[in-house]
Design an enzyme around this catalytic site. Structure first.
Site, mmCIF file in Angstrom:
data_model
loop_
_atom_site.group_PDB
_atom_site.id
_atom_site.type_symbol
_atom_site.label_atom_id
_atom_site.label_comp_id
_atom_site.label_asym_id
_atom_site.label_seq_id
_atom_site.Cartn_x
_atom_site.Cartn_y
_atom_site.Cartn_z
ATOM 1 N N HIS A 196 38.922 41.222 39.244
ATOM 2 C CA HIS A 196 39.451 42.470 38.673
ATOM 3 C C HIS A 196 39.973 42.247 37.268
ATOM 4 C CE1 HIS A 196 42.970 40.438 40.348
ATOM 5 N NE2 HIS A 196 43.677 41.064 39.419
ATOM 6 N N TYR A 219 45.443 32.653 35.718
ATOM 7 C CA TYR A 219 46.076 33.278 34.556
ATOM 8 C C TYR A 219 46.849 32.231 33.776
ATOM 9 C CZ TYR A 219 45.543 37.989 36.616
ATOM 10 O OH TYR A 219 45.055 39.154 37.133
ATOM 11 N N TYR A 243 41.292 35.080 43.091
ATOM 12 C CA TYR A 243 42.366 34.084 43.242
ATOM 13 C C TYR A 243 43.188 34.385 44.488
ATOM 14 C CZ TYR A 243 45.112 37.698 40.768
ATOM 15 O OH TYR A 243 45.710 38.878 40.387
ATOM 16 N N HIS A 263 42.883 44.026 34.713
ATOM 17 C CA HIS A 263 43.996 44.977 34.594
ATOM 18 C C HIS A 263 43.825 45.789 33.311
ATOM 19 C CE1 HIS A 263 46.509 43.095 37.776
ATOM 20 N NE2 HIS A 263 45.858 42.003 37.406
#
Ligand code: FE2
Length: 237
Positions: A161, A109, A148, A163
């Site tokens: 995934h 991220y 991760y 969000h």
């Protein structure tokens, strides 16, 4: 002014606030309430609008393969994620603000808290938003997020995934959840996914669709979302 009465949350579909299982979702122990909840009536402001953010949805916000570009295309397997937002009675939910955020293809991220030793993609921001159309449909382009590691327990890895945050017709219909990918071997090892009651878990896994797949461009995944009610998509803790 329209009132939108909502049903009580269906706890057979949702994870407990506090996950006290061995190898459960550790952060929920500090984050969740420690005392019994006190039910309060929904206030007028929860049952009506305002639902904010729609006006600022930009033209490229739904395309994560473009909205973070600096000098080229993001790296990774391109995907298109689409579906419908419905209410508990199967009625489409138009004008629902959907926001998504995810790791890049390497599982990183852009966030100061993310210190995972994987490369940042200079052409991928990892966030996007869109508003459902009159039939409740939405659509995003992105790249498949990488798995991760995280600190929940020894050798813990989050499955691939995305969000999701949804603002339906009222604040009380707000839903925050995650979408997973079919066939991911990390799913049965993931405390967040496994914290969802078993009967509801699979609703969080998108369907791969060759019809949604765009030839020569992106693999297609369908992910329908239900706000409140018996077939509600489970929220995260
Ligand atoms: Fe995540």
């Amino acid at each position: 002014m329209t009132l939108h009465p909502v049903r009580p949350r269906d706890w057979s579909s949702h994870p407990a606030f506090v996950d006290a299982r061995d190898h459960g979702y550790k952060s929920s122990i500090l984050r969740g309430p420690t005392k019994p909840l006190i039910p309060i009536k929904h206030s007028l402001s929860e049952l009506t609008g305002p639902v904010y953010g729609h006006d600022s949805v930009g033209e490229l916000d739904w395309d994560l393969t473009k909205n973070g570009r600096n000098d080229g295309e993001p790296v990774g397997e391109r995907i298109v994620v689409t579906g419908r937002v419905l209410d508990e009675d199967g009625r489409p939910q138009p004008d629902t603000l959907i926001e998504v955020w995810q790791a890049n293809a390497a599982g990183r991220y852009i966030h100061e808290m993310d210190q995972h030793d994987a490369p940042i993609d200079p052409n991928f921001f990892g966030g996007g938003r869109c508003v459902t159309d009159s039939e409740g449909n939405y659509r995003f382009y992105s790249v498949k997020p990488g798995a991760y590691p995280w600190g929940n327990h020894f050798n813990a890895w989050r499955p691939n995934h995305i969000h999701f945050s949804l603002f339906g017709p009222a604040f009380a219909t707000r839903l925050v959840t995650q979408m997973y990918f079919p066939g991911d071997p990390l799913l049965p090892l993931d405390p967040i996914y496994m914290g969802i009651p078993e009967a509801a878990r699979e609703r969080l896994i998108a369907d791969f669709s060759i019809e949604t797949t765009e030839p020569g461009f992106a693999l297609g995944y369908n992910f329908d979302i239900v706000l409140r009610g018996l077939s509600e998509i489970p929220m995260e803790v």
